[in-house]
Design a protein around this motif. Structure first.
Motif, PDB file in Angstrom:
ATOM      1  N   LYS A 284       0.097  14.100  -6.211  1.00  0.00           N
ATOM      2  CA  LYS A 284       0.074  15.228  -5.277  1.00  0.00           C
ATOM      3  C   LYS A 284      -0.043  14.778  -3.826  1.00  0.00           C
ATOM      4  O   LYS A 284       0.318  15.524  -2.922  1.00  0.00           O
ATOM      5  N   ASP A 285      -0.554  13.585  -3.619  1.00  0.00           N
ATOM      6  CA  ASP A 285      -0.758  13.079  -2.258  1.00  0.00           C
ATOM      7  C   ASP A 285       0.100  11.832  -2.056  1.00  0.00           C
ATOM      8  O   ASP A 285      -0.140  10.787  -2.662  1.00  0.00           O
ATOM      9  N   PHE A 286       1.109  11.954  -1.189  1.00  0.00           N
ATOM     10  CA  PHE A 286       2.033  10.845  -0.923  1.00  0.00           C
ATOM     11  C   PHE A 286       1.788  10.221   0.453  1.00  0.00           C
ATOM     12  O   PHE A 286       2.692   9.656   1.059  1.00  0.00           O
ATOM     13  N   GLY A 287       0.540  10.316   0.901  1.00  0.00           N
ATOM     14  CA  GLY A 287       0.212   9.726   2.194  1.00  0.00           C
ATOM     15  C   GLY A 287       0.533   8.250   2.267  1.00  0.00           C
ATOM     16  O   GLY A 287       0.960   7.736   3.306  1.00  0.00           O
ATOM     17  N   PHE A 288       0.368   7.531   1.152  1.00  0.00           N
ATOM     18  CA  PHE A 288       0.633   6.086   1.125  1.00  0.00           C
ATOM     19  C   PHE A 288       2.099   5.773   1.412  1.00  0.00           C
ATOM     20  O   PHE A 288       2.417   4.721   1.980  1.00  0.00           O
ATOM     21  N   VAL A 289       3.005   6.683   1.045  1.00  0.00           N
ATOM     22  CA  VAL A 289       4.439   6.479   1.327  1.00  0.00           C
ATOM     23  C   VAL A 289       4.702   6.657   2.820  1.00  0.00           C
ATOM     24  O   VAL A 289       5.352   5.822   3.452  1.00  0.00           O
ATOM     25  N   PHE A 290       4.192   7.745   3.383  1.00  0.00           N
ATOM     26  CA  PHE A 290       4.428   8.020   4.810  1.00  0.00           C
ATOM     27  C   PHE A 290       3.754   6.980   5.692  1.00  0.00           C
ATOM     28  O   PHE A 290       4.297   6.586   6.732  1.00  0.00           O
ATOM     29  N   GLU A 291       2.572   6.520   5.294  1.00  0.00           N
ATOM     30  CA  GLU A 291       1.892   5.493   6.074  1.00  0.00           C
ATOM     31  C   GLU A 291       2.690   4.194   6.121  1.00  0.00           C
ATOM     32  O   GLU A 291       2.656   3.458   7.099  1.00  0.00           O
ATOM     33  N   LYS A 292       3.428   3.916   5.048  1.00  0.00           N
ATOM     34  CA  LYS A 292       4.212   2.694   4.976  1.00  0.00           C
ATOM     35  C   LYS A 292       5.472   2.756   5.823  1.00  0.00           C
ATOM     36  O   LYS A 292       5.867   1.768   6.460  1.00  0.00           O
ATOM     37  N   TYR A 293       6.134   3.927   5.852  1.00  0.00           N
ATOM     38  CA  TYR A 293       7.463   4.009   6.471  1.00  0.00           C
ATOM     39  C   TYR A 293       7.494   4.693   7.838  1.00  0.00           C
ATOM     40  O   TYR A 293       8.413   4.452   8.620  1.00  0.00           O
ATOM     41  N   ILE A 294       6.539   5.567   8.126  1.00  0.00           N
ATOM     42  CA  ILE A 294       6.567   6.296   9.403  1.00  0.00           C
ATOM     43  C   ILE A 294       5.866   5.477  10.469  1.00  0.00           C
ATOM     44  O   ILE A 294       4.705   5.085  10.319  1.00  0.00           O
ATOM     45  N   ASN A 295       6.550   5.234  11.575  1.00  0.00           N
ATOM     46  CA  ASN A 295       6.022   4.393  12.650  1.00  0.00           C
ATOM     47  C   ASN A 295       5.909   5.130  13.980  1.00  0.00           C
ATOM     48  O   ASN A 295       6.243   4.593  15.022  1.00  0.00           O
ATOM     49  N   ASN A 296       5.437   6.378  13.920  1.00  0.00           N
ATOM     50  CA  ASN A 296       5.332   7.137  15.182  1.00  0.00           C
ATOM     51  C   ASN A 296       3.897   7.168  15.687  1.00  0.00           C
ATOM     52  O   ASN A 296       3.561   7.885  16.573  1.00  0.00           O
TER      53      ASN A 296
END
Length: 204
Positions: free
Chosen positions: A192-204
């Protein structure tokens, strides 16, 4: 709220802009993010009429006719409930002003125009969505395999012959074990929580 003044300050038009994290509190979508439950904004695209808010748990889409209108349609798509597929990024040509991110989330098809100056940021979102879709697909297959395995195990136990009293106790034990096992499998494979994916790929 995100009215005409805020839109002008951030240079918004009908073509979307990527909003910086320090400005997340200026957008309407922030009011609908479930901060109380640990939900966090990782990427936000804003045009004069729409907001596309990608959190660790869902896409929150505020759909409006114009920046001056107070009427909004709020749509929320939790990732764990919605399949993500058909992810496509169209880069800008020589005379184009925008790039286009397309994807299908559940039954909704999205085509988001973003100013080409934000291409590098949109590439990050594109990769995050691809990874999210891959994880969901792999987990769905793993869950199906796990359910098939427990079904075979339950059928095998059912062939063992014992006294009537033993059968009742075995049924209770198997029923409880199967329930507990299913709950554990859902927790493992229905993320339910995909924060680990966004933390890896999002660089803003």
């Amino acid at each position: 709220m995100f009215g005409k003044v805020a839109a002008d300050v951030l240079g918004l038009s009908d073509i979307g802009s990527v909003i910086k994290p320090e400005n997340y509190d200026k957008v309407d979508a922030d009011d609908y993010v479930m901060h109380e439950d640990g939900e966090k904004i990782f990427f936000l695209i804003k045009s004069k009429s729409d907001e596309y808010c990608f959190t660790n748990k869902a896409l929150v889409h505020l759909d409006g006719t114009s920046a001056m209108s107070k009427k909004r349609v709020l749509r929320r798509f939790d990732y764990y409930r919605s399949n993500i597929q058909d992810i496509l990024l169209e880069t800008a040509g020589t005379v184009d002003m925008d790039v286009e991110l397309k994807f299908t989330l559940g039954n909704a098809q999205y085509s988001i125009d973003v100013h080409k100056k934000h291409l590098e940021e949109v590439k990050d979102l594109y990769k995050a969505l691809l990874k999210l879709a891959e994880i969901k697909r792999d987990n769905q297959l793993a869950l199906e395999d796990a359910k098939a395995s427990i079904g075979v195990a339950a059928s095998s136990v059912g062939t063992i012959r014992n006294t009537e009293a033993d059968i009742v106790e075995q049924f209770k034990a198997i029923n409880q074990f199967t329930f507990d096992w299913n709950q554990q499998a859902k927790q493992k494979y229905r993320v339910k929580d995909f924060g680990f994916v966004f933390e890896k790929y999002i660089n803003n």
